[in-house]
Design a protein around this motif. Structure first.
Motif, short mmCIF file in Angstrom:
data_model
loop_
_atom_site.label_atom_id
_atom_site.label_comp_id
_atom_site.label_asym_id
_atom_site.label_seq_id
_atom_site.Cartn_x
_atom_site.Cartn_y
_atom_site.Cartn_z
N SER A 15 0.83 -1.21 0.00
CA SER A 15 0.00 0.00 0.00
C SER A 15 0.86 1.26 0.00
O SER A 15 0.56 2.23 -0.69
N LYS A 16 1.96 1.26 0.74
CA LYS A 16 2.89 2.40 0.76
C LYS A 16 3.54 2.56 -0.61
O LYS A 16 3.67 3.67 -1.12
N ILE A 17 3.94 1.45 -1.21
CA ILE A 17 4.58 1.50 -2.52
C ILE A 17 3.59 2.01 -3.57
O ILE A 17 3.93 2.86 -4.39
N SER A 18 2.37 1.51 -3.54
CA SER A 18 1.39 1.95 -4.54
C SER A 18 1.00 3.41 -4.33
O SER A 18 0.68 4.10 -5.28
N GLU A 26 12.63 9.40 -7.95
CA GLU A 26 12.86 8.20 -7.16
C GLU A 26 12.28 8.37 -5.77
O GLU A 26 12.33 9.46 -5.19
N GLN A 27 11.75 7.30 -5.24
CA GLN A 27 11.23 7.26 -3.88
C GLN A 27 12.02 6.20 -3.13
O GLN A 27 12.09 5.06 -3.56
N ALA A 28 12.62 6.59 -2.01
CA ALA A 28 13.39 5.65 -1.19
C ALA A 28 12.59 5.31 0.05
O ALA A 28 12.04 6.20 0.70
N PHE A 29 12.51 4.03 0.37
CA PHE A 29 11.77 3.55 1.53
C PHE A 29 12.72 2.81 2.45
O PHE A 29 13.53 2.00 1.98
N SER A 30 12.62 3.05 3.73
CA SER A 30 13.31 2.23 4.73
C SER A 30 12.32 1.15 5.14
O SER A 30 11.20 1.46 5.54
N VAL A 31 12.72 -0.11 5.00
CA VAL A 31 11.81 -1.22 5.25
C VAL A 31 12.51 -2.28 6.10
O VAL A 31 13.73 -2.29 6.22
N ILE A 32 11.70 -3.16 6.68
CA ILE A 32 12.22 -4.29 7.44
C ILE A 32 11.94 -5.56 6.64
O ILE A 32 10.80 -5.81 6.24
N GLY A 33 12.98 -6.34 6.39
CA GLY A 33 12.83 -7.58 5.63
C GLY A 33 12.33 -8.72 6.49
O GLY A 33 12.20 -8.60 7.71
N ASP A 35 13.88 -11.17 7.36
CA ASP A 35 14.95 -11.59 8.26
C ASP A 35 15.13 -10.63 9.43
O ASP A 35 16.02 -10.81 10.25
N GLY A 36 14.31 -9.57 9.50
CA GLY A 36 14.37 -8.61 10.59
C GLY A 36 15.38 -7.49 10.39
O GLY A 36 15.46 -6.58 11.21
N ARG A 37 16.15 -7.54 9.32
CA ARG A 37 17.14 -6.50 9.03
C ARG A 37 16.48 -5.33 8.32
O ARG A 37 15.46 -5.47 7.66
N LYS A 38 17.11 -4.15 8.44
CA LYS A 38 16.64 -2.95 7.75
C LYS A 38 17.23 -2.92 6.35
O LYS A 38 18.40 -3.25 6.15
N TYR A 39 16.39 -2.50 5.39
CA TYR A 39 16.80 -2.39 4.00
C TYR A 39 16.33 -1.06 3.42
O TYR A 39 15.41 -0.44 3.95
N THR A 50 16.60 -0.29 -6.94
CA THR A 50 17.61 -0.98 -6.16
C THR A 50 17.04 -1.38 -4.81
O THR A 50 16.06 -0.81 -4.34
N PHE A 51 17.66 -2.38 -4.20
CA PHE A 51 17.26 -2.91 -2.91
C PHE A 51 18.52 -3.41 -2.23
O PHE A 51 19.22 -4.27 -2.77
N TYR A 52 18.85 -2.84 -1.06
CA TYR A 52 20.10 -3.20 -0.40
C TYR A 52 19.98 -3.03 1.11
O TYR A 52 19.12 -2.31 1.59
N PRO A 53 20.87 -3.70 1.87
CA PRO A 53 20.85 -3.55 3.33
C PRO A 53 21.11 -2.10 3.73
O PRO A 53 21.97 -1.43 3.15
N ASP A 54 20.37 -1.61 4.70
CA ASP A 54 20.53 -0.24 5.18
C ASP A 54 21.95 -0.06 5.73
O ASP A 54 22.45 -0.90 6.45
N GLY A 55 22.59 1.03 5.34
CA GLY A 55 23.95 1.31 5.77
C GLY A 55 25.01 0.74 4.83
O GLY A 55 26.18 1.05 4.95
N TRP A 56 24.61 -0.08 3.89
CA TRP A 56 25.53 -0.75 2.98
C TRP A 56 26.29 0.23 2.09
O TRP A 56 27.46 0.04 1.81
#
Length: 62
Positions: A15-18, A26-33, A35-39, A50-56
């Motif tokens: 719903s947030k993405i739509s 570009e729209q950047a979202f902080s999300v929880i995967g 596995d419990g990690r932030k992405y 793109t999709f990558y671990p937060d802080g990467w």
């Protein structure tokens, strides 16, 4: 493994993405995967850019 996490994130935040992922630019979202990690999920024109671990992508300055 990242593919499964991305599938989970897209379903969980659909719903947030739509709502925000189809805006101009570009729209950047902080999300929880699943596995419990932030992405970071970056979407442009409704497509995942793109999709990558937060802080990467943060450079360490000493």
């Amino acid at each position: 493994m990242k593919g499964f996490i991305l599938d989970y994130v897209i379903k969980k935040y659909k719903s947030k993405i739509s709502q925000d992922g189809f805006k101009n630019g570009e729209q950047a979202f902080s999300v929880i995967g699943s596995d419990g990690r932030k992405y970071k999920l970056v979407i442009k024109g409704g497509k995942v850019i793109t999709f990558y671990p937060d802080g990467w992508n943060i450079a360490k300055i000493e």
